[in-house]
Design a protein around this motif. Structure first.
Motif, PDB file in Angstrom:
ATOM      1  N   VAL A   1       0.841  -1.198   0.000  1.00  0.00           N
ATOM      2  CA  VAL A   1       0.000   0.000   0.000  1.00  0.00           C
ATOM      3  C   VAL A   1       0.876   1.247   0.000  1.00  0.00           C
ATOM      4  O   VAL A   1       0.643   2.197  -0.760  1.00  0.00           O
ATOM      5  CB  VAL A   1      -0.940   0.009   1.224  1.00  0.00           C
ATOM      6  N   ARG A   2       1.910   1.261   0.840  1.00  0.00           N
ATOM      7  CA  ARG A   2       2.794   2.429   0.907  1.00  0.00           C
ATOM      8  C   ARG A   2       3.510   2.643  -0.424  1.00  0.00           C
ATOM      9  O   ARG A   2       3.647   3.780  -0.895  1.00  0.00           O
ATOM     10  CB  ARG A   2       3.803   2.256   2.048  1.00  0.00           C
ATOM     11  N   THR A   3       3.954   1.560  -1.018  1.00  0.00           N
ATOM     12  CA  THR A   3       4.620   1.647  -2.319  1.00  0.00           C
ATOM     13  C   THR A   3       3.673   2.172  -3.382  1.00  0.00           C
ATOM     14  O   THR A   3       4.074   2.903  -4.290  1.00  0.00           O
ATOM     15  CB  THR A   3       5.149   0.254  -2.724  1.00  0.00           C
ATOM     16  N   HIS A   4       2.408   1.817  -3.267  1.00  0.00           N
ATOM     17  CA  HIS A   4       1.383   2.262  -4.209  1.00  0.00           C
ATOM     18  C   HIS A   4       1.079   3.751  -4.020  1.00  0.00           C
ATOM     19  O   HIS A   4       0.818   4.476  -4.994  1.00  0.00           O
ATOM     20  CB  HIS A   4       0.115   1.424  -3.985  1.00  0.00           C
ATOM     21  N   LEU A   5       1.110   4.215  -2.772  1.00  0.00           N
ATOM     22  CA  LEU A   5       0.726   5.595  -2.468  1.00  0.00           C
ATOM     23  C   LEU A   5       1.796   6.616  -2.847  1.00  0.00           C
ATOM     24  O   LEU A   5       1.474   7.749  -3.225  1.00  0.00           O
ATOM     25  CB  LEU A   5       0.412   5.730  -0.973  1.00  0.00           C
ATOM     26  N   LEU A   6       3.058   6.254  -2.737  1.00  0.00           N
ATOM     27  CA  LEU A   6       4.130   7.230  -2.980  1.00  0.00           C
ATOM     28  C   LEU A   6       4.095   7.818  -4.386  1.00  0.00           C
ATOM     29  O   LEU A   6       4.106   9.048  -4.545  1.00  0.00           O
ATOM     30  CB  LEU A   6       5.490   6.612  -2.659  1.00  0.00           C
ATOM     31  N   PRO A   7       4.071   6.994  -5.452  1.00  0.00           N
ATOM     32  CA  PRO A   7       4.010   7.586  -6.798  1.00  0.00           C
ATOM     33  C   PRO A   7       2.696   8.309  -7.088  1.00  0.00           C
ATOM     34  O   PRO A   7       2.626   9.116  -8.020  1.00  0.00           O
ATOM     35  CB  PRO A   7       4.195   6.381  -7.727  1.00  0.00           C
ATOM     36  N   GLN A   8       1.659   8.020  -6.301  1.00  0.00           N
ATOM     37  CA  GLN A   8       0.392   8.736  -6.472  1.00  0.00           C
ATOM     38  C   GLN A   8       0.427  10.116  -5.828  1.00  0.00           C
ATOM     39  O   GLN A   8      -0.538  10.879  -5.945  1.00  0.00           O
ATOM     40  CB  GLN A   8      -0.760   7.925  -5.868  1.00  0.00           C
ATOM     41  N   GLY A   9       1.536  10.432  -5.162  1.00  0.00           N
ATOM     42  CA  GLY A   9       1.703  11.781  -4.617  1.00  0.00           C
ATOM     43  C   GLY A   9       1.174  11.987  -3.222  1.00  0.00           C
ATOM     44  O   GLY A   9       0.742  13.093  -2.879  1.00  0.00           O
ATOM     45  N   ILE A  10       1.241  10.971  -2.381  1.00  0.00           N
ATOM     46  CA  ILE A  10       0.685  11.135  -1.033  1.00  0.00           C
ATOM     47  C   ILE A  10       1.424  12.202  -0.227  1.00  0.00           C
ATOM     48  O   ILE A  10       0.804  12.928   0.564  1.00  0.00           O
ATOM     49  CB  ILE A  10       0.662   9.782  -0.259  1.00  0.00           C
ATOM     50  N   ILE A  11       2.735  12.360  -0.435  1.00  0.00           N
ATOM     51  CA  ILE A  11       3.472  13.361   0.338  1.00  0.00           C
ATOM     52  C   ILE A  11       3.047  14.780  -0.042  1.00  0.00           C
ATOM     53  O   ILE A  11       2.730  15.589   0.846  1.00  0.00           O
ATOM     54  CB  ILE A  11       4.999  13.169   0.190  1.00  0.00           C
ATOM     55  N   PRO A  12       2.989  15.148  -1.336  1.00  0.00           N
ATOM     56  CA  PRO A  12       2.457  16.481  -1.675  1.00  0.00           C
ATOM     57  C   PRO A  12       1.025  16.685  -1.203  1.00  0.00           C
ATOM     58  O   PRO A  12       0.656  17.796  -0.790  1.00  0.00           O
ATOM     59  CB  PRO A  12       2.544  16.519  -3.208  1.00  0.00           C
ATOM     60  N   VAL A  13       0.210  15.640  -1.259  1.00  0.00           N
ATOM     61  CA  VAL A  13      -1.173  15.763  -0.780  1.00  0.00           C
ATOM     62  C   VAL A  13      -1.188  16.050   0.720  1.00  0.00           C
ATOM     63  O   VAL A  13      -1.959  16.894   1.199  1.00  0.00           O
ATOM     64  CB  VAL A  13      -1.975  14.480  -1.104  1.00  0.00           C
TER      65      VAL A  13
END
Length: 431
Positions: free
Chosen positions: A119-131
């Motif tokens: 899940v974490r690997t999936h979220l990173l490229p989706q931009g979770i940190i900028p969000v």
């Protein structure tokens, strides 16, 4: 209660007039692990939830979001994997206008992130940190706390130092996290607690602590502790310890950095030591681990600072510090280490310790059963005798030699005990 999840799913898929009621019943059913596992195996189950979650009907959207939230509590890998397609939609709605939906999405993402690296690997490229960097600007305290929860889950992950922490440090998040840790607590301390733990995980990763130090994290956290100590009569102790612990740990780790990496000297060392002594007295009966954390921070403050050592000696609570020598092994060891930090500074400091009547506590400490504690006690006595000969004379007069002699046959301590007895005799004028 085992709900008939297949029947509820059919009601949802058919668009029956009681679809909202079916969703609410499904949510109750999904609070049980057995029902969660059955639901994800039903064809189109999660897809139907996502469909309603992305619908234009606000009530159905919230009910579907609550169902996804129940699923996110599962520790079953299959249930977590089944929720993976929902993560992109959860992120999307974090830019919406509904604070309640944002809060629900955040906690759902945090629950999923803590369970699976996939899940974490999936979220990173989706931009979770900028969000997260955007969401943290929300004026809603509940949303801020949700952001803190998500970041805390991400930053303590196994792969965080390599994959997640650098991205957080490259964003504006650290400044905002620090701001919220140090913000007014009138609206609650939940967000401050979450962000304090997040900062602690960043510091422990040691990815770029000089960057955090450059943001004046050390003086900011020190001031936060002083403020918290002054609010003790008005703040619930249960709430206070939740925030004090991560802030003390974070500050202690930053002060453990090499002197060249610590940045500017901490100006308010006396105020910080006062705050830590207040916490020690306040939490000693109920939260022993806080006492240990505070002593570790005092150790890091005094190890290289004569100003901190002087401030410590001038505190009214110094006698209370000595009483801790007869408590838990780790606490006794930390107190003795702090006192050694003071004594190693030389003659003036050893004379001050002697004037503070440290000898009776040290003689009593020689009777403790732990060899490591006794060894540290011996180290402090050696420093006192070396820099303050009158301490050796008083040591002999107070039956200190008898306390020493009981350790003469201990292989771990024998050499140091013999040397200390000889020094005591010499300074006492017996040789």
């Amino acid at each position: 209660v085992h709900w008939q999840v297949s029947q509820l799913l059919r009601s949802i898929q058919r668009g029956a007039h009681d679809r909202a009621a079916a969703l609410r019943r499904l949510r109750e059913g999904l609070q049980h692990g057995e029902s969660q596992e059955k639901f994800i195996r039903l064809e189109g189950g999660v897809r139907a939830l996502i469909g309603l979650f992305t619908s234009q009907q606000a009530d159905l959207q919230m009910d579907a979001a609550r169902c996804l939230h129940e699923l996110s509590h599962s520790s079953d890998a299959d249930v977590v994997a089944a929720c993976l397609p929902a993560t992109s939609y959860l992120l999307t709605y974090l830019s919406g206008h509904s604070a309640a939906l944002m809060e629900l999405c955040l906690y759902t993402l945090g629950n999923l992130a803590v369970e699976a690296e996939a899940v974490r690997t999936h979220l990173l490229p989706q931009g979770i940190i900028p969000v997260m960097a955007s969401c943290i600007q929300s004026p809603h305290v509940a949303v801020q706390e949700g952001v803190g929860y998500v970041l805390a889950q991400l930053l303590q992950a196994r792969e965080a130092p390599a994959e997640i922490t650098p991205r957080v440090l490259d964003s504006t998040l650290p400044q905002d996290m620090l701001r919220l840790v140090c913000s007014d607590l009138e609206k609650g301390i939940g967000a401050a607690v979450e962000f304090a733990w997040g900062l602690h995980y960043i510091v422990c990763s040691r990815v770029n602590n000089p960057l955090l130090i450059s943001l004046r994290t050390v003086p900011s956290l020190a001031q936060r502790l002083v403020e918290l100590a002054s609010t003790i009569p008005t703040v619930s102790p249960e709430c206070l310890e939740l925030l004090v612990c991560p802030v003390v740990r974070c500050l202690g780790n930053l002060l453990a950095e090499e002197p060249a990496e610590r940045g500017e000297p901490l100006a308010e060392e006396g105020g910080l030591l006062w705050a830590l002594s207040v916490f020690i007295q306040h939490f000693l009966p109920t939260h022993f681990f806080i006492v240990r954390e505070c002593l570790w921070l005092i150790n890091n403050l005094t190890v290289d600072s004569t100003a901190s050592c002087s401030a410590l000696l001038n505190l009214d609570v110094f006698p209370a510090l000595l009483t801790l020598l007869s408590s838990h092994q780790m606490v006794s060891l930390l107190v003795l280490t702090v006192l050694c930090n003071v004594a190693v500074k030389g003659t003036d400091y050893c004379q001050a310790l002697h004037q503070k009547a440290v000898l009776p506590s040290l003689i009593s400490g020689l009777g403790l059963p732990d060899a490591e504690v006794v060894g540290q006690d011996l180290e402090l006595l050696h420093l006192l005798f070396l820099h303050c000969p009158e301490a050796a004379t008083d040591f002999v007069a107070q039956s200190g030699l008898q306390a020493l002699e009981q350790h003469q046959n201990n292989p771990q301590l024998q050499e140091r005990v013999t040397a200390l007895i000889q020094i005591a005799y010499i300074f006492h004028g017996l040789f």
